[in-house]
Design a protein around this motif. Structure first.
Motif, short mmCIF file in Angstrom:
data_model
loop_
_atom_site.label_atom_id
_atom_site.label_comp_id
_atom_site.label_asym_id
_atom_site.label_seq_id
_atom_site.Cartn_x
_atom_site.Cartn_y
_atom_site.Cartn_z
N UNK A 57 0.84 -1.18 0.00
CA UNK A 57 0.00 0.00 0.00
C UNK A 57 0.88 1.25 0.00
N UNK A 116 0.82 5.33 0.92
CA UNK A 116 0.11 6.37 1.65
C UNK A 116 0.85 7.69 1.47
N UNK A 124 -3.17 12.82 9.14
CA UNK A 124 -3.13 11.37 9.11
C UNK A 124 -2.61 10.86 7.77
N UNK A 125 -2.49 9.56 7.70
CA UNK A 125 -2.08 8.93 6.46
C UNK A 125 -3.28 8.81 5.54
N UNK A 162 -4.56 6.90 2.22
CA UNK A 162 -4.25 5.81 1.30
C UNK A 162 -4.35 6.32 -0.12
N UNK A 219 0.09 -5.60 8.40
CA UNK A 219 0.76 -4.66 7.52
C UNK A 219 1.98 -4.11 8.25
N UNK A 249 -9.73 -1.59 10.20
CA UNK A 249 -9.75 -2.35 8.96
C UNK A 249 -11.01 -3.19 8.96
N UNK A 294 -8.77 -4.99 3.15
CA UNK A 294 -7.52 -4.94 3.89
C UNK A 294 -6.92 -3.54 3.98
N UNK A 295 -7.66 -2.56 3.54
CA UNK A 295 -7.18 -1.19 3.65
C UNK A 295 -7.36 -0.70 5.08
N UNK A 296 -6.41 0.08 5.53
CA UNK A 296 -6.48 0.68 6.86
C UNK A 296 -6.98 2.11 6.75
N UNK A 346 -7.05 5.51 8.98
CA UNK A 346 -6.34 6.06 10.13
C UNK A 346 -7.04 7.29 10.71
#
Lengths: 118, 112
Positions: free
Chosen positions: A34, A36, A43-44, A46, A107, B93, B98-100, B102
């Motif tokens: 992934x 980011x 924040x991060x 995606x 992860x 998640x 499976x993506x996080x 935050x």
């Protein structure tokens, strides 16, 4: 624990040039990585999911022609910022998903790459 | 959609003080919940996680309990050290994705 590396850790480039960032899983194979982006004190976010041997999946609002992702092997994904502009300056972080059988499906994150576009 | 809201920082504490960082979430589906820590100059590291309601994750003296009824996953440590100075991120998640996602991160500074 598992280790993910990123290279370079910092890069400064001129506007209009392209920059490639590498993300490697050092002691496990990662079919999924992934990418980011982290803005200062935020924040991060995606950007995309990188799948080995297939096209990346981009999040809404992320330009795939701007941020080229290649995941050519089970341990390496690259992010190329094409024709970079100052607004692309940011901290880019990758993560790799460890799907080892019997593992924890976790992860692991790289240390990040600070991109500054002048 | 999925989102995480965590307490804004920065938080400054003295050594041996009690630390709480609040985290609440909204999610479609049944999420797994995580706390990540980012030490200065380093990447994010998984601190602890919980995968179902009432689970308690713990590591390095930190704890967080998955509370489905309040959609919360607050992080606590009873006695912080200077080495706990870092940015803490709450994340979720959803089980089939499976993506996080935050939270915004909370900067914690512990003074000697």
């Amino acid at each position: 624990g598992a280790v993910v590396s990123q290279h370079p850790s910092r890069v400064i480039c001129k506007s209009g040039t392209s920059v490639k960032i590498e993300c490697r899983s050092l002691d496990f194979q990662a079919t999924t990585m992934f990418w980011y982006r982290q803005f200062p004190k935020q924040s991060l976010m995606l950007m995309a999911t990188s799948n080995e041997g297939s096209k990346a999946t981009y999040e809404q609002g992320v330009e795939k022609d701007k941020f080229l992702i290649n995941h050519a092997s089970l341990t390496l994904s690259t992010l190329t910022v094409t024709s970079a502009h100052p607004e692309d300056s940011s901290f880019y972080i990758c993560s790799a998903r460890d799907m080892t059988v019997g593992g924890t499906d976790t992860q692991y994150f790289g240390p990040g790459t600070r991109l500054t576009v002048l | 959609g999925n989102s995480v809201t965590q307490m804004e920082g920065p938080v400054t504490l003295s050594e041996e003080a009690f630390l709480t960082i609040n985290c609440t979430y909204t999610a479609t589906g049944y999420p797994s919940l995580f706390w990540y820590v980012q030490y200065p100059g380093e990447g994010l590291q998984l601190l602890l996680k919980a995968t179902k309601a009432d689970d308690k994750g713990s590591n390095k003296g930190f704890e967080a309990t998955y509370r489905k009824e309040t959609t919360s996953f607050h992080l606590e440590k009873g006695s912080v050290q200077v080495s706990d100075s870092a940015v803490y991120f709450c994340a979720l998640r959803v089980s089939n994705d499976y993506k996080l996602s935050f939270g915004a991160g909370t900067t914690v500074t512990v003074r000697a």
